[in-house]
Scaffold this motif. Structure first.
Motif, short mmCIF file in Angstrom:
data_model
loop_
_atom_site.label_atom_id
_atom_site.label_comp_id
_atom_site.label_asym_id
_atom_site.label_seq_id
_atom_site.Cartn_x
_atom_site.Cartn_y
_atom_site.Cartn_z
N ARG A 138 -15.09 98.28 -93.12
CA ARG A 138 -14.29 97.11 -92.77
C ARG A 138 -14.64 95.84 -93.54
N HIS A 139 -14.41 95.87 -94.82
CA HIS A 139 -14.64 94.67 -95.64
C HIS A 139 -13.31 93.95 -95.80
N ALA A 140 -13.18 92.78 -95.18
CA ALA A 140 -11.94 92.00 -95.26
C ALA A 140 -12.30 90.53 -95.23
N PRO A 141 -12.75 89.99 -96.36
CA PRO A 141 -13.30 88.64 -96.35
C PRO A 141 -12.28 87.60 -95.93
N GLY A 142 -12.64 86.85 -94.90
CA GLY A 142 -11.81 85.73 -94.46
C GLY A 142 -10.57 86.15 -93.70
N LEU A 143 -10.58 87.33 -93.13
CA LEU A 143 -9.42 87.83 -92.38
C LEU A 143 -9.03 86.84 -91.28
N LEU A 164 -7.97 85.09 -87.90
CA LEU A 164 -8.38 85.37 -86.52
C LEU A 164 -7.27 86.06 -85.74
N PHE A 165 -6.03 85.90 -86.22
CA PHE A 165 -4.89 86.49 -85.52
C PHE A 165 -4.54 87.89 -86.02
N ALA A 166 -5.31 88.40 -86.99
CA ALA A 166 -4.92 89.67 -87.62
C ALA A 166 -4.92 90.80 -86.59
N ILE A 178 -7.78 97.80 -90.52
CA ILE A 178 -8.38 97.90 -91.85
C ILE A 178 -8.57 99.39 -92.11
N TRP A 192 -15.28 81.96 -101.31
CA TRP A 192 -15.96 81.82 -100.02
C TRP A 192 -16.19 80.33 -99.80
N TRP A 209 -11.78 79.80 -91.91
CA TRP A 209 -13.15 79.32 -91.67
C TRP A 209 -14.12 79.90 -92.70
N GLN A 210 -13.68 80.94 -93.40
CA GLN A 210 -14.60 81.58 -94.35
C GLN A 210 -14.19 81.45 -95.80
N ASN A 261 -9.61 74.97 -88.01
CA ASN A 261 -11.03 75.24 -88.27
C ASN A 261 -11.68 73.89 -88.49
#
Lengths: 246, 806
Positions: B260-265, B267-269, B273, B438, B475-476, B521
């Motif tokens: 599960r690598h999903a940088p900055g996904l 919050l509503f997703a 994955i 990032w 946020w990321q 954010n």
């Protein structure tokens, strides 16, 4: 077993008085723990601007004064257990700086009726602090030996309101959801959406991010009563990149 | 024991071999430390090698008479010790539990670092002992030995690069150790030493080293790096490993817990994955390969900030710079883009994703319209004549290779003002350049990128850059869009809708009111918006008052990741007890610490023994001591200043740090060697050396200054040539400079040797000391002021040297 260590400073005071009178079984680490608490208080005062408060909730500080951190770190770290610094606990994991643990706990606004989920048990120290304040703590650890050790240590300390599960915390703990508060100590590339789903309306989630051995940036996720989600990012250091208004 | 001197040959083969092995060892240590720790430690490797050399100069000066009496065994022994210690010291260093991140809390950590530093300089000390002994013993043939030394070093720098293409770094280590002992074996033959014990023992040592189990030498990766962390998860295992000088690739699968690598996904997703394979470069810089055999659109990619451009327009031609595991390509496929060019630096990475695990990804890199190119981003852009509707750089998920390994000095030509101009030149009217990063707090790199975009747009002729920029953040992560044209109201309403649906914040769009910033954010201040507004208004107050340096990086000062301002240091240091130092970039901290450490250690190991020597043999000197000190210090600093500045500059031209390092290092070593050999003719003819020194320095100054002005335009016009031509041109450009730069040191040494032999060890020592410092100083100077200043400083130092020629 939140009552064992007491909530308030009176209880701490009584324990402090009683043990020396009894002449034995005094918690040798109590002085160190009290010094740690004082250090946290001083740090909080210094960073009041970033935290938006002069002092943390007294209940949180009582919990910090109660939990025997030395019982939750590897033996070789006993001497430094109460230093206000992060410690390596093996398996590439760390136990957070007490000051950060205190702030995170404070930000969660936990009440004695709260049900709290923790993702990433680690040493179990954060879970113990939470258990001092909340009704029930559910904690999930993905690294099996760490989870087993934490479960064992927390049991030995008498906490009966902590449930430790070994496994993947991404999907939270559906059967005990929703939670009043969630702590995600295991860094991820994103906030797992199922955890947002298991957060009660009006609940709060806290996530420390960044280097484990430095002061960590804290992300506070808040879900309002209508279910809207906002995040607040807090860098708890006395450093303001741009002073004054612009 | 036998110095059967008369029949012996000159040991030039063994000298060349040990010199090659020592240089190879130096480069290999940089690779190994990039894998074990982080690449910041590369500076340290250069500095500790030079310490070994410097300390050896002093050691030989003190023990010369004794050692020359038993030259053969002493020479042989040092070769063997080099070979053995190259492996043993590395193994010992691996046992030291050094954790750079704990340096603030744990007083033992600096001691650990120092121990590693001293341990690893030991092999260089032995190698240098052998070379200096040979130079001293065969004074009459010094030019031949010196040429063998430099030629060997030049070949070593090329050889290790080739070797790293073939074997893993741990195997390369064994081979280097073995080469050291083979040098001893050959030395025993060259010097006609008896077969037993000399040749037999060396042979046994070689076999012993080669037979070492590879497992023992495997790099013990820091437990805090991404690879180590992921491997802790039950069910995770390594399924493939590849290695090249570009980095060690490790591919992981996890059968129990999805990666599960999903940088900055968002919050509503809610989109799942897919299963993923995790690909690490040098045990870090994770990129994921999605499991997608059905070739379906992957909706989770729509929930990242980097998806923004697809919601403002419908691009038909997309270029992904740094494609890695292919998330950017999949994102484009989600939107049915007909032409997708994907560029990646590391061919092994492409082999893995496209060929070996092609079925896993649903033949992602073979899908219709997808073209994969192995190239460096800048080089590809320069050679391309295609215009794109979207150029995307998302280092969140790729370019791991380019930030690892041999990008040792942390420079990046990817985010300079000139780079952005290059990208913008290839964007079709109405198209976008999309840059995701990032987010660091307090904000740094996103702001610097914004400043860079503003400067690039202005340099490309834009009068109102603010109207061509859009910045959003979760946020990321953040995504910055630079448009070839002004954003329209339609695009802005699409932008608002995109952010609202995903809980992302608007940080800048043309005409954005302050009240829209910092809503979801929430930061203490709306820093992103404030910075963007100030930068687009040419208001310098923000940049000047901000505590991080967010001035754009340029090709002359390509340190995008440098944010440090010296005037903030006292404040940051006051936060030390509270762990506030993440505010200081770690690389910079390590660099400054390395400089201080190098200074202290080089004084202790190089200069103090010489003071002791002077007391013992205080003889009146014919020439000024001050002149000797200044001359050799200046020459030592200047040589490495030039070498390092050009190594960095040529990365841009050769499009690859690896090619730049191998080409520049080999050219400098070989031609400086030839230059040095040339000076013996002047010495033999008895010509006045100071006059030659003056001419040589004048030539260096002339070439150095000319290059600071000429190289830029020259690179621009020749950048699209094939690599072989560019390497050849680089050699031709550097050879004359290197040739002259090889002369001042031997000229000065010859002069001191003739007039005041007692000062010769001083000359070596001071030069060694300066060298130890110069590698680090050159980088510090480049970060602060740019390469032009480093080169001009070198020129001034050479002029100073000419003025103080002994």
């Amino acid at each position: 077993m939140k009552h064992r260590f007491g909530y308030c400073s009176i209880a701490v005071f009584v324990v402090g008085l009683a043990v020396p009178v009894a002449g034995h079984t005094r918690d040798l680490y109590e002085d160190a723990r009290m010094a740690m608490v004082e250090e946290i208080e001083a740090d909080v005062r210094q960073t009041s601007l970033a935290l938006d408060k002069e002092a943390l909730d007294p209940r949180v500080m009582d919990a910090m004064a109660s939990v025997p951190r030395h019982r939750l770190v590897p033996d070789e770290l006993l001497d430094v257990a109460y230093e206000n610094r992060p410690l390596p606990i093996g398996h590439g994991q760390t136990i957070s700086q007490p000051y950060i643990v205190a702030i995170m706990t404070d930000l969660l606004n936990i009440t004695p009726a709260s049900r709290v989920l923790e993702v990433g048990t680690g040493s179990g120290y954060q879970a113990a602090i939470l258990a001092e304040l909340a009704e029930q703590v559910y904690t999930i650890e993905i690294i099996e030996p760490l989870g087993m050790l934490a479960r064992d240590n927390l049991e030995k300390l008498g906490y009966d309101n902590i449930e430790v599960r070994i496994g993947d915390g991404y999907h939270g703990w559906q059967e005990h959801a929703p939670f009043d508060a969630i702590v995600v100590t295991a860094a991820a590339s994103h906030i797992p959406p199922p955890l947002i789903g298991q957060l009660k309306a009006g609940g709060r989630m806290i996530i420390p991010v960044g280097s484990r051995f430095m002061v960590q940036q804290l992300v506070l996720v808040a879900k309002d009563t209508e279910g809207n989600v906002t995040t607040r990012q807090i860098l708890p250091v006395r450093f303001v990149p741009l002073t004054g208004s612009h | 024991m036998a110095a059967t001197g008369t029949a012996a040959r000159l040991p030039y083969v063994s000298v060349a071999l040990v010199s090659a092995a020592a240089l190879g060892y130096e480069i290999l240590l940089m690779r190994l430390f990039s894998i074990i720790q982080w690449h910041h430690f590369a500076y340290m490797m250069i500095s500790l090698a030079l310490l070994g050399y410097g300390a050896s100069g002093t050691f030989i000066a003190l023990t010369r008479d004794t050692l020359l009496k038993c030259f053969n065994p002493a020479y042989w022994l040092n070769l063997v010790l080099f070979g053995l210690s190259a492996v043993a010291c590395y193994l010992a260093a691996q046992q030291i539990p050094f954790n750079p991140e704990e340096v603030l809390w744990d007083w033992r950590q600096p001691v650990h670092l120092l121990t590693i530093y001293l341990l690893l300089s030991l092999p260089f000390f032995f190698a240098a002992n052998a070379i200096v002994l040979a130079l001293t013993r065969y004074r009459q043939k010094i030019s031949l030995i010196y040429a063998a030394d430099l030629l060997g070093a030049g070949l070593g720098s090329l050889g290790i690069v080739l070797l790293l293409f073939i074997v893993f770094p741990d195997v390369a280590l064994k081979i280097i150790g073995a080469v050291g002992i083979v040098a001893a074996l050959i030395a025993a033959r060259e010097l006609r030493m008896p077969r037993w014990p000399w040749q037999g023992m060396a042979l046994a040592g070689t076999v012993l080293l080669l037979a070492l189990p590879a497992r023992w030498l495997e790099p013990q990766v820091s437990p805090y790096k991404g690879l180590s962390q992921t491997l802790r998860i039950a069910g995770t295992q390594i399924i493939d490993r590849r290695a090249s000088p570009l980095g060690v690739l490790t591919l992981l699968e996890s059968t129990a817990t999805p990666l599960r690598h999903a940088p900055g996904l968002s919050l509503f997703a809610s989109a799942p994955i897919p299963d993923q394979l995790a690909l690490f470069t040098d045990a870090d810089a994770l990129t994921a390969i999605n499991h997608n055999p059905q070739q379906l659109p992957l909706d989770y990619l729509e929930q990242l900030t980097s998806a923004l451009p697809y919601y403002l327009a419908k691009p038909a031609r997309v270029l992904i710079l740094g494609t890695g595991g292919g998330a950017g390509v999949q994102q484009a496929l989600n939107h049915d883009v007909p032409l997708i060019d994907a560029v990646e630096l590391n061919p092994q990475l492409i082999d893995l994703v496209r060929d070996d695990y092609g079925a896993w990804s649903g033949q992602l890199y073979r899908r219709a319209g997808v073209r994969v190119h192995i190239a460096d981003a800048r080089g590809f852009i320069r050679r391309s004549d295609q215009h794109y509707d979207l150029i995307q750089i998302s280092p969140l998920d790729a370019f791991g290779a380019s930030s690892a390994g041999l990008y040792v000095l942390n420079e990046s030509y990817l985010y300079t003002v000139e780079a952005l101009q290059d990208y913008l030149a290839r964007i079709a009217p109405g198209g976008y350049l999309s840059l995701s990063r990032w987010i660091k707090l307090p904000p740094r790199d996103t702001l610097k990128l914004f400043a860079t975009a503003v400067r690039s747009l202005e340099a490309s002729g834009s009068t109102s850059p603010g109207k061509q920029l859009v910045l959003i953040r979760g946020w990321q992560t953040s995504t910055l869009l630079v448009k070839n044209g002004e954003f329209t109201p339609g695009e802005i309403s699409a932008l608002r809708a995109f952010c609202k649906a995903r809980a992302f914040d608007l940080a800048w769009y043309p005409g954005m009111p302050a009240s829209e910033a910092n809503r979801v954010n929430i930061l203490e201040q709306a820093t992103f918006f404030q910075a963007a507004r100030a930068l687009t208004r040419h208001d310098d107050t923000f940049t000047n008052r901000y505590k991080f340096d967010i001035n754009p990086a340029t090709d002359n000062r390509p340190y995008f990741f440098h944010f440090f301002k010296w005037n903030v240091l006292p404040e940051i240091l006051s936060l030390r007890g509270q762990g506030g130092l993440p505010l200081l970039e770690a690389g910079y901290l390590v660099l400054v610490a390395t400089l201080v450490q190098a200074l202290v250690i080089s004084v202790i190991f190089i200069l103090l023994p010489l003071v002791a020597l002077r007391r013992q043999h205080d003889t009146p000197a014919d020439i000024s001591r001050i002149r000797v000190v200044v001359f050799f210090f200046a020459v030592g600093l200047a040589f490495l200043f030039m070498e390092i500045a050009f190594m960095q500059k040529f990365i841009l031209f050769l499009h690859h740090p690896l090619y730049a390092m191998a080409t520049v290092l080999a050219t400098f070593l070989i031609f400086a060697g030839l230059g040095s050999a040339w000076t013996t003719r002047w010495q033999q003819r008895g010509e006045p050396l100071s006059r030659h020194a003056g001419k040589v320095v004048a030539a260096i100054a002339l070439i150095g200054i000319a290059y600071t002005f000429l190289l830029g335009p020259l690179f621009d016009s020749l950048m699209s040539l094939p690599l072989a031509f560019r390497v050849l041109i680089s050699i031709l450009l550097l050879a004359p400079l290197a040739f002259y730069m090889g002369m001042p040191f031997p000229l000065g040494l010859a002069r001191v040797g003739a007039c005041s032999p007692a000062l010769v060890p001083w000359a070596w020592g001071i030069n060694g000391c300066a060298s130890v410092l110069s590698a680090v100083m050159a980088t510090l100077l480049a970060i602060q002021f740019g390469f032009t200043v480093v080169i001009l400083s070198a020129v001034l130092l050479y002029l100073l040297a000419a003025w103080t020629f002994p």
